[in-house]
Design a protein around this motif. Sequence first.
Motif, PDB file in Angstrom:
ATOM      1  N   UNK A 161      -9.744  50.889  -1.636  1.00  0.00           N
ATOM      2  CA  UNK A 161     -11.098  51.293  -1.868  1.00  0.00           C
ATOM      3  C   UNK A 161     -11.186  53.090  -2.552  1.00  0.00           C
ATOM      4  N   UNK A 162     -10.954  53.628  -1.605  1.00  0.00           N
ATOM      5  CA  UNK A 162     -10.323  55.359  -2.219  1.00  0.00           C
ATOM      6  C   UNK A 162      -9.568  55.087  -3.229  1.00  0.00           C
ATOM      7  N   UNK A 163      -8.195  54.113  -3.453  1.00  0.00           N
ATOM      8  CA  UNK A 163      -7.740  54.302  -4.805  1.00  0.00           C
ATOM      9  C   UNK A 163      -8.117  53.536  -6.392  1.00  0.00           C
ATOM     10  N   UNK A 164      -9.106  52.440  -5.694  1.00  0.00           N
ATOM     11  CA  UNK A 164      -9.490  52.182  -6.991  1.00  0.00           C
ATOM     12  C   UNK A 164     -11.131  52.869  -7.100  1.00  0.00           C
ATOM     13  N   UNK A 165     -11.376  54.165  -6.291  1.00  0.00           N
ATOM     14  CA  UNK A 165     -12.543  55.146  -6.877  1.00  0.00           C
ATOM     15  C   UNK A 165     -11.555  55.888  -7.765  1.00  0.00           C
ATOM     16  N   UNK A 206     -16.100  64.132  -2.268  1.00  0.00           N
ATOM     17  CA  UNK A 206     -17.624  63.923  -1.455  1.00  0.00           C
ATOM     18  C   UNK A 206     -17.678  62.481  -2.164  1.00  0.00           C
ATOM     19  N   UNK A 207     -16.930  62.040  -2.715  1.00  0.00           N
ATOM     20  CA  UNK A 207     -16.905  60.435  -2.365  1.00  0.00           C
ATOM     21  C   UNK A 207     -16.111  59.582  -1.898  1.00  0.00           C
ATOM     22  N   UNK A 208     -14.698  59.949  -2.057  1.00  0.00           N
ATOM     23  CA  UNK A 208     -14.198  59.607  -0.995  1.00  0.00           C
ATOM     24  C   UNK A 208     -13.550  59.738   0.099  1.00  0.00           C
ATOM     25  N   UNK A 209     -13.398  61.426   0.555  1.00  0.00           N
ATOM     26  CA  UNK A 209     -13.662  61.341   1.954  1.00  0.00           C
ATOM     27  C   UNK A 209     -14.688  60.593   2.380  1.00  0.00           C
ATOM     28  N   UNK A 210     -16.511  60.086   2.848  1.00  0.00           N
ATOM     29  CA  UNK A 210     -16.917  59.770   3.417  1.00  0.00           C
ATOM     30  C   UNK A 210     -16.017  58.341   3.851  1.00  0.00           C
ATOM     31  N   UNK A 211     -15.442  58.304   2.468  1.00  0.00           N
ATOM     32  CA  UNK A 211     -15.487  56.915   2.698  1.00  0.00           C
ATOM     33  C   UNK A 211     -14.192  56.411   3.677  1.00  0.00           C
ATOM     34  N   UNK A 212     -13.120  56.991   3.197  1.00  0.00           N
ATOM     35  CA  UNK A 212     -12.080  56.867   4.267  1.00  0.00           C
ATOM     36  C   UNK A 212     -12.471  57.234   5.590  1.00  0.00           C
ATOM     37  N   UNK A 213     -13.407  58.406   5.847  1.00  0.00           N
ATOM     38  CA  UNK A 213     -14.249  58.395   7.931  1.00  0.00           C
ATOM     39  C   UNK A 213     -14.984  56.836   7.837  1.00  0.00           C
ATOM     40  N   UNK A 214     -15.286  56.744   7.041  1.00  0.00           N
ATOM     41  CA  UNK A 214     -16.484  55.079   7.409  1.00  0.00           C
ATOM     42  C   UNK A 214     -15.724  54.355   7.872  1.00  0.00           C
ATOM     43  N   UNK A 215     -14.724  53.619   6.847  1.00  0.00           N
ATOM     44  CA  UNK A 215     -13.948  52.216   6.897  1.00  0.00           C
ATOM     45  C   UNK A 215     -13.391  52.961   8.269  1.00  0.00           C
ATOM     46  N   UNK A 216     -12.882  54.371   7.986  1.00  0.00           N
ATOM     47  CA  UNK A 216     -11.641  54.559   9.486  1.00  0.00           C
ATOM     48  C   UNK A 216     -12.501  54.222  11.009  1.00  0.00           C
ATOM     49  N   UNK A 217     -13.785  54.145  11.308  1.00  0.00           N
ATOM     50  CA  UNK A 217     -14.502  54.297  11.953  1.00  0.00           C
ATOM     51  C   UNK A 217     -14.836  52.545  12.834  1.00  0.00           C
ATOM     52  N   UNK A 218     -15.332  52.553  11.041  1.00  0.00           N
ATOM     53  CA  UNK A 218     -15.234  51.063  11.227  1.00  0.00           C
ATOM     54  C   UNK A 218     -14.020  50.050  12.060  1.00  0.00           C
ATOM     55  N   UNK A 219     -12.996  50.718  11.533  1.00  0.00           N
ATOM     56  CA  UNK A 219     -11.691  49.173  11.648  1.00  0.00           C
ATOM     57  C   UNK A 219     -11.289  50.237  13.339  1.00  0.00           C
ATOM     58  N   UNK A 220     -11.602  51.010  13.748  1.00  0.00           N
ATOM     59  CA  UNK A 220     -11.889  51.168  15.188  1.00  0.00           C
ATOM     60  C   UNK A 220     -13.178  50.600  15.892  1.00  0.00           C
ATOM     61  N   UNK A 221     -14.079  50.436  15.618  1.00  0.00           N
ATOM     62  CA  UNK A 221     -15.338  49.869  15.973  1.00  0.00           C
ATOM     63  C   UNK A 221     -14.899  48.180  15.903  1.00  0.00           C
ATOM     64  N   UNK A 222     -14.318  47.773  15.190  1.00  0.00           N
ATOM     65  CA  UNK A 222     -14.165  46.298  14.503  1.00  0.00           C
ATOM     66  C   UNK A 222     -12.656  45.793  15.764  1.00  0.00           C
ATOM     67  N   UNK A 223     -12.374  46.731  16.228  1.00  0.00           N
ATOM     68  CA  UNK A 223     -10.882  46.282  16.245  1.00  0.00           C
ATOM     69  C   UNK A 223     -10.887  45.415  17.293  1.00  0.00           C
ATOM     70  N   UNK A 224      -9.629  44.084  16.307  1.00  0.00           N
ATOM     71  CA  UNK A 224     -10.091  42.882  17.098  1.00  0.00           C
ATOM     72  C   UNK A 224      -8.815  43.725  18.149  1.00  0.00           C
ATOM     73  N   UNK A 225      -9.647  42.818  19.757  1.00  0.00           N
ATOM     74  CA  UNK A 225      -8.471  43.257  21.023  1.00  0.00           C
ATOM     75  C   UNK A 225      -7.192  42.233  21.365  1.00  0.00           C
ATOM     76  N   UNK A 226      -6.439  42.695  21.587  1.00  0.00           N
ATOM     77  CA  UNK A 226      -5.205  41.639  20.729  1.00  0.00           C
ATOM     78  C   UNK A 226      -4.923  41.265  22.495  1.00  0.00           C
TER      79      UNK A 226
END
Length: 226
Positions: A161-165, A206-226
């Motif tokens: 998404x950041x690359x697309x922006x 300003x557009x891309x930094x919050x996107x990276x932080x948001x997806x990083x947080x979501x990735x850690x929050x919703x990570x599948x526990x193996x």
Amino acid sequence: MDVFTEYREQIFAAFGTTIELTVYSAVGALILGTVLAAMRLAPVPMMNWIGTAYVNTVRNTPLTLIILFCSFGLAQTMGLTLADRSSPTFIADSSFRLAVLGFTVYTAAFVCETVRAGVNTVPLGQAEAARALGLTFTQNLRIILLPQAFRAVLIPLGSVLIALTKNTTIASAIGVAEAALLMKEMIENTAAVMVVGGIFALGFVILTLPTGLLFGWLGRRLAVVR
């Protein structure tokens, strides 16, 4: 600051167009990319071949070429404009929608590979168990594989998404009034290269930094526990 004050409304409008390009293209690329990933995973050789050919072709084609093809090839040569010819904003609407089409087609190839990588993180035993229970390939994909795959690749999808922006700046090549086109006009009118460049660099941060932080947080929050 005088430059920013003078062009403030145009800057906000240009970045608004950039955001619209990003959002519409991201939605289209997510849908198309998921379909392509399903085709590459399907137990049908022809679907595998089509999905693979699409990804390999698009990923190795410059984005600028795809955007120019959408404008000159589809619109001017084939007559596909995606806008009402009687509209007073026909040219702007057509260019915007063709740019969205080009970004969608291009970004979908990267979404496809990202989603496919996520599916490969799901233990093989889960897919085999689903087949043993009588689930079809589509049901297996929808219920078992894709939910876990998306959770596993949220951070890579954020990078796409950041690359697309940042890639939306190429839309200026066909006259879409986004940030890069306004930056070019401002440099030509003011000759304040460093100031104008700094304004737009800050805008993209300003557009891309919050996107990276948001997806990083979501990735850690919703990570599948193996």
